[in-house]
Design an enzyme around this catalytic site. Structure first.
Site: not given
Ligand code: XIL
Length: 510
Positions: A165, A206, A242, A271, A273
């Protein structure tokens, strides 16, 4: 070692032995795989396409045996959701703790899975001592952290999210202890340190909201092009993905992936979802299935897209509800670890012929009985029940049934009722929907859904006694209604349709 080229076909994955046996028999009888249903896990389907299919996970979840079983069988790659982050691995300067991450890499080794290391340098989940460092000490602390962690996991982690990020939404660099002390150069420094510690690991940058074309992905594109020009070790770009049904699908995801691939980089969906505003309903579930399918299709269409990781596979352990209040239902499996319609959509996108999940056509059957002795009175009283005639459990929250009828003269507003059901009328939803294009015997349908619950293979909901009337209590003529029948005991009803995630899986619509 690349997860893409490893052969994992030897495993039968999550399929019950009996089912695999039956499929093998069917294969033999059919004379070859071309005509037979395709068995296999998500990862096996992905592997057949030269990709991996993975899931995030977390230490506490592994104590859940049913969860761990599916994690270990369905997926060929895992990412620790938290246990390799800085606050866990170096909570105090110079004190390293890899115990939690080691549990994840051990699990992966036992299940023939690769591990994505997440993450070495990130502004979040960063211990306070890092933020408190004087600027002159940040580079040494960052390099030491990367060196210790990437060395520890050498051989156990195949790819690292080295920097996570780095960008703001408008494409400017995000403020962080690293950027603030070192400027943009911190990224090249981090990549070089990771490469020195583990020359075999694939090194990634990422970020989220870089899945489509736009200002933020333009910034990532410009950065990685410059890094490659400077000869900085960089292997790929991770797109978190996401997504949310209410925000639309990323603009031109495939074209965006391709421009990174054309630079000679790998692309990974890291990641994935697809969340929604709760409560879930059939329309949102349908959009969710479409988004999951489109992400997989985009990855399959771009040769350098190496695989897809979902940000945990079940709603039971999703990060969404606590991070986005009021939202959820984002994952492929529901809270009872049952595959949802989106799971079937992913299988289909991966080239699987059998939906395997609850979206598989033909596994749900609607049965009907006429509870109404008069075809000309002011109420319509269908009795419906849903049967799981398949071999996998079905999550009911994605399922709806439709009973078609004609409204006749009078009011076009309705009251609907569930009078009785052994599953409890409080879990049954019902409403009347007007059809955009009326058909013979049908200008409205009664839609029945379920707030929650699941149906085991071979199980039935039991009867649901439904009733509807117009708000002016004017009479119906049911004799020509499309779904109307005269049977007084429950029987298969092809004129009552069943939908999963908005997709029809049983019956004939008018
Ligand atoms: C999230 C985890 O899933 C949670 O359990 C934690 O509380 C916060 O982080 N982007 C990312 C991940 O790169 O590391 C994050 O993971 C979700 C968003």
């Amino acid at each position: 070692m690349s997860s893409v080229t490893r052969c994992r076909h030897s495993r039968s994955g999550g399929l019950p032995a009996l089912l695999v046996g039956a499929m093998t028999l069917a294969l033999a009888l059919a004379g070859g795989p071309a005509t037979a249903a395709q068995p296999g896990t998500l990862h096996e389907l992905a592997t057949a396409k030269g990709r991996y299919f993975g899931s995030a996970t977390d230490n506490s979840e592994l104590a859940d045996a049913a969860y761990a079983a599916t994690l270990g069988s369905e997926f060929g790659q895992i990412t620790p959701g938290n246990s390799m982050k800085w606050d866990t691995t170096e909570p105090v300067q110079g004190q390293f703790d890899f115990a939690k991450g080691d549990v994840i890499t051990d699990f992966a080794a036992r299940h023939d899975q690769t591990v994505r290391g997440h993450t070495l340098v990130w502004h979040s989940q960063l211990p306070n001592w890092v933020s408190a460092l004087p600027a002159t000490q940040v580079e040494a602390a960052m390099t030491r952290h990367i060196t210790e962690e990437a060395s520890h996991y050498r051989g156990a982690v195949t790819a690292w999210d080295v920097v996570n990020e780095p960008f703001n939404e408008d494409g400017t660099f995000r403020s962080s202890p690293f950027y603030d002390a070192l400027g943009t150069g911190y990224i090249a420094t981090a990549l070089r340190a990771a490469h020195a510690a583990d020359p075999d690991a694939k090194l990634y940058l990422n970020d989220y909201n870089i899945e489509g074309l736009g200002a933020k992905s333009d910034a990532m594109y410009a950065l990685v092009r410059d890094l490659l020009d400077e000869g900085v070790p960089l292997d790929g770009v991770g797109m978190q993905a996401h997504l949310a049904v209410q925000y639309g699908f990323p603009y031109q995801m495939q074209a965006n992936m391709k421009r990174f691939a054309d630079l000679g980089l790998d692309v990974a969906v890291t990641e994935l979802d697809v969340r929604m505003q709760l409560p879930a309903d059939a329309a949102k579930a349908a959009t969710q299935s479409t988004y999951y399918r489109q992400v997989v299709e985009a990855c399959l269409a771009v040769e350098r897209c190496v695989g897809v990781t979902i940000w945990d596979y079940t709603d039971k352990y999703s990060w969404v509800p606590s991070t986005f209040p009021g939202q959820g239902a984002a994952n492929l499996y529901d809270e009872n670890l049952l595959p949802k319609a989106a799971y079937a959509a992913v299988r289909t996108a991966l080239g699987g012929e059998d939906g395997g999940g609850d979206g598989e056509p033909g596994t749900l059957t609607a049965q009907y009985r006429n509870n109404d002795r008069s075809v000309g009175d002011n109420q319509v009283k269908p009795g419906l029940q849903l049967v799981n005639s398949g071999t996998t459990p079905v999550s009911l929250s994605d399922v709806t049934l439709r009973y078609w009828f004609t409204s006749g003269n009078g009011a076009s507003t309705y009251h609907t009722w569930c009078d009785w059901s052994p599953i409890g009328c409080s879990t049954v939803t019902h409403r009347v929907v007007a059809m955009g294009t009326p058909k013979a015997g049908a200008d409205h349908y009664l839609e029945v859904g379920f707030g929650s619950g699941s149906l085991a293979p071979g199980a039935t909901t039991g009867e649901i006694q439904l009733r509807l009337n117009k708000t002016d209590w004017s009479a119906f003529d049911e004799s020509d209604d499309y779904s109307h029948g005269t049977g007084t005991s429950y029987a298969d009803a092809p004129k009552v349709a069943v939908y999963v995630g908005g997709e029809q899986v049983w019956g004939l619509a008018p």
